[in-house]
Scaffold this motif. Structure first.
Motif, PDB file in Angstrom:
ATOM      1  N   ASP A  16     -30.136  -7.359  32.235  1.00 51.36           N
ATOM      2  CA  ASP A  16     -30.950  -6.161  32.046  1.00 51.36           C
ATOM      3  C   ASP A  16     -31.903  -6.395  30.878  1.00 51.36           C
ATOM      4  N   SER A  17     -33.104  -6.917  31.181  1.00 51.33           N
ATOM      5  CA  SER A  17     -33.991  -7.324  30.077  1.00 51.33           C
ATOM      6  C   SER A  17     -34.507  -6.115  29.304  1.00 51.33           C
ATOM      7  N   THR A  18     -34.585  -4.946  29.933  1.00 47.69           N
ATOM      8  CA  THR A  18     -35.010  -3.745  29.214  1.00 47.69           C
ATOM      9  C   THR A  18     -34.028  -3.443  28.086  1.00 47.69           C
ATOM     10  N   ARG A  19     -32.730  -3.571  28.415  1.00 50.03           N
ATOM     11  CA  ARG A  19     -31.710  -3.293  27.408  1.00 50.03           C
ATOM     12  C   ARG A  19     -31.775  -4.346  26.288  1.00 50.03           C
ATOM     13  N   VAL A  20     -31.953  -5.605  26.694  1.00 49.82           N
ATOM     14  CA  VAL A  20     -32.034  -6.673  25.699  1.00 49.82           C
ATOM     15  C   VAL A  20     -33.169  -6.396  24.720  1.00 49.82           C
ATOM     16  N   ARG A  21     -34.316  -5.977  25.274  1.00 51.18           N
ATOM     17  CA  ARG A  21     -35.458  -5.683  24.407  1.00 51.18           C
ATOM     18  C   ARG A  21     -35.178  -4.504  23.484  1.00 51.18           C
ATOM     19  N   LEU A  22     -34.554  -3.464  24.023  1.00 52.06           N
ATOM     20  CA  LEU A  22     -34.232  -2.294  23.201  1.00 52.06           C
ATOM     21  C   LEU A  22     -33.373  -2.718  22.015  1.00 52.06           C
ATOM     22  N   ILE A  23     -32.310  -3.499  22.330  1.00 54.37           N
ATOM     23  CA  ILE A  23     -31.395  -3.905  21.262  1.00 54.37           C
ATOM     24  C   ILE A  23     -32.101  -4.838  20.274  1.00 54.37           C
ATOM     25  N   THR A  24     -32.884  -5.776  20.798  1.00 56.96           N
ATOM     26  CA  THR A  24     -33.564  -6.714  19.898  1.00 56.96           C
ATOM     27  C   THR A  24     -34.513  -5.994  18.958  1.00 56.96           C
ATOM     28  N   PHE A  25     -35.288  -5.057  19.500  1.00 53.80           N
ATOM     29  CA  PHE A  25     -36.241  -4.341  18.647  1.00 53.80           C
ATOM     30  C   PHE A  25     -35.486  -3.569  17.570  1.00 53.80           C
ATOM     31  N   GLY A  26     -34.382  -2.952  17.979  1.00 51.08           N
ATOM     32  CA  GLY A  26     -33.560  -2.215  17.011  1.00 51.08           C
ATOM     33  C   GLY A  26     -33.047  -3.135  15.923  1.00 51.08           C
ATOM     34  N   ILE A  27     -32.539  -4.303  16.322  1.00 45.49           N
ATOM     35  CA  ILE A  27     -32.002  -5.242  15.325  1.00 45.49           C
ATOM     36  C   ILE A  27     -33.112  -5.732  14.402  1.00 45.49           C
ATOM     37  N   GLY A  28     -34.278  -6.030  14.978  1.00 46.05           N
ATOM     38  CA  GLY A  28     -35.408  -6.486  14.159  1.00 46.05           C
ATOM     39  C   GLY A  28     -35.787  -5.452  13.113  1.00 46.05           C
TER      40      GLY A  28
END
Lengths: 278, 389
Positions: free
Chosen positions: A178-190
């Motif tokens: 689920d790349s949408t979820r991956v992006r959400l989490i990555t942006f949050g972590i960044g």
């Protein structure tokens, strides 16, 4: 001489801490988060709140991570998500986001410079030199952040999915990630990492609504020439930070302030894709 | 088209001169224009300046005003810069038709406003300390210049602390460089030596290499002149983190900023014409009146806001001495009157500048400023040799 070496190492460590969050967002999402500076600011104000609540200083970075991460995730959901195909528009949108966050911070805390007590003060003796204890602590902090970051990327399921998305997003989606979820989490972590940086630099910086801005250009340049890998980011912080210290010491601090931007421009002219796969 | 426009401009000009020439009715209030940086760099301090002006106007009005007329304030935002100041001065002088301008502003804003002041021939009392030597027949200054602020710190370090070697650090802009250029000349003149002089751009926040240089030259004392706010705070924090414990004179710190810096500010020396701790009846009455009027909204009175309060009284004294609000007469009288205020007795008699009592203070652990020594009637020196009186 020893002081100079310590200046270089600690400057590199601080630059690394400040740009790590920008790197993860750029690496995964291929967009530049110009709101990075305001997440640094958010982190510093989180540290301010923590110190006003009387929490121990150790808790300031986790609290900052939480605040930055949540606001970052919300921003991804509302704004950034729509702009993945339009990296230039994303720069404008995140710049706008930074203005909004800056104004919200001003509304909540006022325009004036705030004070956060430093967790440790004074100097320690190292190799026969008196040196700022807090700056040395920043070296340890940079190593911890790098270790956690590498562990997350290489040792967890989320890291595996993230690396898959970095390499080939379409293929990763085909494999059920689920790349949408991956992006959400990555942006949050960044954004959370940016906030940690903000909390960590408060004892050396002033806490005001524009404080993050002076770090943005340097971090941006470092991430650009690193080309998206943690190792090269560390290297470029060391090389460019070191040259900045040398220029400031031997020529003039005014020129020193330009070093990173100028050298990064030259480096990108020679190697537009950065040095990640050198 | 052009012709008709210039004709209508002419008409407007004639109309406005006629209006100016008509003597004001007794019931009309006297308008005081206050162009001030409500936004931009000065926005931190501007509210305290406006509060000072409000108190002075209220007090004077309660006692019957000036020449039987009430005072009214016209506050305009100059955005702390030149472009905003042009608009603010223009609207105050030519639209609001104020009788006098009294304000604290950045040097850029002041310089942009002066030609408009000259065109309107309006008396202008400048109430901000500044780098000196700004001269206009229409402007009077009741705040300090480098000749008044720097010597107390250098002399104290020299005589009481035995300091001979000085290190200077500043922000790279007109005020920072101007103050330190004067400081360097003064140190040389008084037998000291400057072992280092370093600047960082105004938006810089990393003082690492400058601090390392400072430590390697091992001076006896440190004097800084950064831009107010953030650069001052980052420098002080990083000096403290690096364990610098020299006698530290800060030309850009005020009581409010010192309080904001908490324990890091402890021990800093500052030099000012006003600190809240001045032990005089006039100052105590003033502080009590401010507290009563503004309560929780009170912005701490400071070296930039108190001169504003006194300048309103200076205008009152000048208008009463002149017997009218006619601008030329008031301008002449401004150099002749003196007022008693929180800072003591002040007259703007030295080439449109004021001899001032300067206070050398040291920041205490709780953020308050303790007066260590006072220097009565420090002369501003030859600021404007071409202006009479």
């Amino acid at each position: 001489m020893i002081t100079l070496a310590l200046d270089i190492i600690t400057t590199a460590a601080i630059l690394f801490i400040v740009s790590a969050g920008l790197l993860i967002v750029f690496g995964v999402m291929k967009i530049i988060n110009f709101a990075h500076a305001s997440f640094i600011t958010v982190g510093a104000y989180a540290a301010l709140v923590a110190s006003r609540l009387g929490l121990p200083p150790v808790l300031a970075p986790p609290l900052a991570f939480l605040a930055g991460g949540l606001i970052g995730a919300a921003a991804e959901r509302l704004v950034v998500r729509r702009l993945y195909g339009r990296p230039l528009d994303a720069i404008l949108a995140t710049w706008g986001l930074s203005i909004v966050i800056g104004q919200l911070v001003t509304l909540a805390f006022g325009r004036e410079v705030q004070f956060v007590a430093a967790p440790i003060s004074g100097t320690v003796m190292i190799l026969g030199e008196d040196y700022s204890g807090y700056r040395l602590l920043m070296v340890a902090a940079a190593i911890v952040i790098a270790a956690l970051f590498t562990g997350l990327l290489n040792g967890t399921r989320l890291g595996l999915s993230t690396r898959a998305v970095i390499m080939n997003e379409t293929l990763a989606q085909g494999l059920g990630i689920d790349s949408t979820r991956v992006r959400l989490i990555t942006f949050g972590i960044g954004c959370g990492l940016a906030a940690i940086a903000g909390a960590l630099i408060t004892p050396l910086a002033s806490v005001d609504p524009n404080m993050g801005l002076s770090w943005l250009i340097g971090a941006f340049m470092l991430v650009m020439i690193s080309g998206g890998s943690l190792l090269t980011l560390g290297l470029s912080c060391f090389v460019l930070g070191g040259l900045q210290v040398l220029a400031s010491t031997f020529i003039s601090p005014i020129l020193g302030g330009l070093t990173i931007a100028v050298l990064a421009a030259v480096a990108l002219r020679l190697r537009p894709e950065g040095f990640a796969r050198a | 088209m052009t012709l008709s426009r210039s004709f209508s401009n002419l008409l407007a000009a004639v109309a406005s001169t006629t209006l100016l020439a008509v003597p004001a009715l007794a019931a009309d209030p006297i308008k005081i224009g206050v162009p001030v940086g409500l936004s931009g760099a000065n926005s931190v301090v501007a509210p305290s300046v406006v509060q000072s002006a409000q108190l002075a106007v209220d007090e004077i009005n309660a006692k019957g005003g000036v020449l039987g007329r009430q005072l009214a304030l016209e506050v305009a935002d100059d955005a702390s810069g030149a472009a905003g100041a042009q608009k603010a001065f223009d609207s105050l002088v030519f639209q609001k038709k104020v009788d006098v301008l009294i304000s604290m502003e950045t040097s850029a804003a002041r310089n942009a406003g002066l030609p408009i002041v000259a065109r309107g021939k309006v008396p202008y009392i400048y109430t901000s300390f500044y780098e000196g030597k700004s001269c206009s027949p229409f402007m009077y200054v009741n705040a300090w210049v480098p000749e008044q602020q720097v010597p107390p710190i250098v002399d104290y370090f020299n005589k009481e602390k035995g300091a001979k070697k000085f290190f200077l650090i500043g922000s790279d802009y007109a005020f920072g460089r101007g103050m330190l250029a004067f400081t360097k000349a003064y140190i040389d003149k008084t037998g000291g030596k400057v072992v280092g002089e370093e600047y960082l751009p105004m938006d810089g926040s990393d003082w690492t290499s400058i601090i390392s240089k400072l430590k390697s030259t091992a001076p006896d004392a440190l004097i800084t002149s950064t831009a107010g706010g953030a650069p001052n705070v980052t420098l002080t924090k990083q000096l403290r983190a690096a364990g610098v414990a020299l006698p530290y004179g800060n030309l850009a710190v005020d009581e409010g900023t010192a309080k904001g810096m908490g324990t890091d500010a402890e021990g800093i020396y500052l030099s000012a014409s006003y600190v809240t701790g001045i032990d005089s009846a006039a100052n105590k009455t003033f502080l009590a009146a401010m507290q009563k009027k503004f309560g929780a909204e009170l912005k701490t009175p400071n070296d930039l806001s108190v001169p504003e309060y006194e300048a309103v009284y200076a205008y009152k004294a000048a208008a009463e001495k002149a017997g009218s609000t006619e601008q030329a007469k008031v301008l002449k009288a401004l150099g002749e009157v003196s007022v008693d205020g929180p800072r003591g007795k002040i007259d703007m008699s030295k080439q449109h500048h004021a001899p001032l009592t300067m206070y050398l203070g040291q920041v205490q652990a709780d953020g308050s400023v303790k007066v260590i020594k006072s220097f009565p009637n420090v002369d501003p020196g030859a600021q404007c040799p071409n202006l009479k009186s």
